[in-house]
Design an enzyme around this catalytic site. Structure first.
Site, short mmCIF file in Angstrom:
data_model
loop_
_atom_site.label_atom_id
_atom_site.label_comp_id
_atom_site.label_asym_id
_atom_site.label_seq_id
_atom_site.Cartn_x
_atom_site.Cartn_y
_atom_site.Cartn_z
N GLY A 151 3.68 4.28 -1.11
CA GLY A 151 2.79 4.99 -2.05
C GLY A 151 1.53 5.61 -1.31
O GLY A 151 1.71 5.70 -0.29
N ASP A 191 -6.77 -6.68 -12.48
CA ASP A 191 -6.52 -7.42 -11.30
C ASP A 191 -5.34 -7.52 -10.28
O ASP A 191 -4.59 -8.31 -9.72
CB ASP A 191 -6.76 -8.80 -11.73
N GLU A 241 10.13 1.85 9.43
CA GLU A 241 10.55 0.36 9.28
C GLU A 241 10.74 0.23 7.56
O GLU A 241 10.19 -0.57 6.81
CB GLU A 241 9.15 -0.48 9.40
#
Lengths: 234, 234
Positions: free
Chosen positions: B52, B90, B120
């Site tokens: 992202g 949260d 990776e």
DNA sequence: GTTATAAGCGTAAAATAAACGCTTATAAAC
DNA sequence: GTTTATAAGCGTTTATTTTACGCTTATAAC
């Protein structure tokens, strides 16, 4: 994690303003309707628009939606679903605002219809939506499209119809959604075959001399059907 | 409107951080795969995650998605679609970050498969997705669900399959999506009846002695079909 | 040449959808 | 109180789509 510690990880990110805009659908004898408001702030003050609000720091996004609905319709526990994100860089000339559009389905009754007038709001028939600010017309088009799609595999009509409804009323809803007159007899057969309606003994006589039996949605049977997988194709 | 003038209207709103996370699907002989990355920053450094990036002030949201894809797969013109907004207050302990999840479909070839190792990254079979950070597993579940739904009314397989493919290959894709073995003969009939495939003279002999004819997607015919409205039901 | 197997072709049966005639209950008109 | 008009409701027939599955074919491996 303390507030001071927070955001040290992502220090380079630029924060943006996020709003939620609500496309509020209602349904009554006249058909499918949409609730629109006269905008109260600049820019575009007094133009028709969807109702929205910024997302607060401590608020989940769906909470913003429900907060809006509560404030402007007085309703809680409303069916509310995310429609999509409208975030074009230049969509609002006043600032970079990303809007998460949501659509809500509410049962209309007299009370509802009056209540909204106090907010300079108006219920518009689905075929008479005026020009709205920003990209709000686009949002509505997308919401209608999604409503159609959803109606195929979820009995979404039940969120919009009154608790007790007649089969012709239900048909009217699907006619409105799909913009197609379905065959009265086949519609009845199909919906009854699904075995998710509970027939009541009362009749609604407002639309015909004979009167139409009222039904209720049988949640238990419906949930069973959903699990099995089904497909409303009208 | 000047930057200084901007945002005077909405002065009371609190800006938040917005990210785009990409669920990258690929497909090859082994089946449907998902590209995951070892996270490079704290918190959760070195854990598997989706890839992202934050949305820049001057960037449309879909641009953020394409920027991510370009950077990590080298591909442009990728099929990319908004999945939904993940904005629980949260969800990320490090900061309030709202993520607009997107899913991408890309054609896998040897080059692709190697390329990613430098980041990776790893292609995981759809049934062997590891535990991911934050709500990324949820996003993937939703993406799969949407992929299934989309496959019903859009020939989405064509974004994932190589330009030339065999009908058994196409069937394999739908088998993977719907997690159901379709009847080989009915599948063929149905897909050919749609009249959107162009049969080539070449055969692919890697999976059987007899070999299977290669086909290409006929975009012109497909577009015609879409306009008419259709429904892939396998 | 024989064999094994994925690919390809065709038909029958079952399930679903579409078309539509007929009956019924009731308010309104006479 | 009889007739009439009409939305609601019931049922049958026909057409279409889906599902099941038997049979043939091309080819590599033996």
């Amino acid at each position: 994690m303390s507030k001071e510690l927070k955001n040290t990880f992502y220090g380079n990110a630029q924060p943006l303003m996020i709003a939620v805009d609500c496309i509020i659908f209602g349904f009554d004898k006249e058909g499918l309707k949409l609730l629109l408001f006269k905008r109260k702030i600049d820019p575009f003050k007094d133009k028709w628009s969807l109702i929205g609000s910024f997302v607060d720091q401590e608020e989940n996004i769906s909470e913003t939606g429900h907060r809006i609905l509560k404030e402007y319709t007085g309703l809680t526990n409303v069916f509310l679903e995310e429609l999509g994100c409208y975030g074009k860089q230049d969509r609002d000339p006043a600032a970079r605002v990303i809007s998460i559009a949501h659509f809500a389905l509410i049962r209309l009754n007299e009370q509802q219809l009056k209540l909204v007038e106090s907010y300079e709001a108006h219920w518009f028939g689905i075929d008479e939506i005026p020009d709205l600010i920003l990209d709000h017309n686009k949002m509505i088009a997308a919401a209608l499209e999604k409503l159609r799609l959803k109606a195929r595999y979820q009995p979404i009509g039940f969120e919009l119809l009154p608790k007790k409804f007649t089969i012709p009323q239900l048909k009217k809803f699907y006619d409105a959604i799909y913009q197609k007159k379905h065959d009265r007899r086949n519609f009845r057969k199909k919906i009854l075959d699904m075995d998710i309606l509970k027939k009541l003994t009362e009749k609604d006589k407002t639309t015909s001399r004979k009167g139409a039996f009222l039904y209720q949605f049988d949640k238990r049977k419906y949930n069973k059907l959903v699990k099995k997988g089904f497909n409303f194709t009208f």
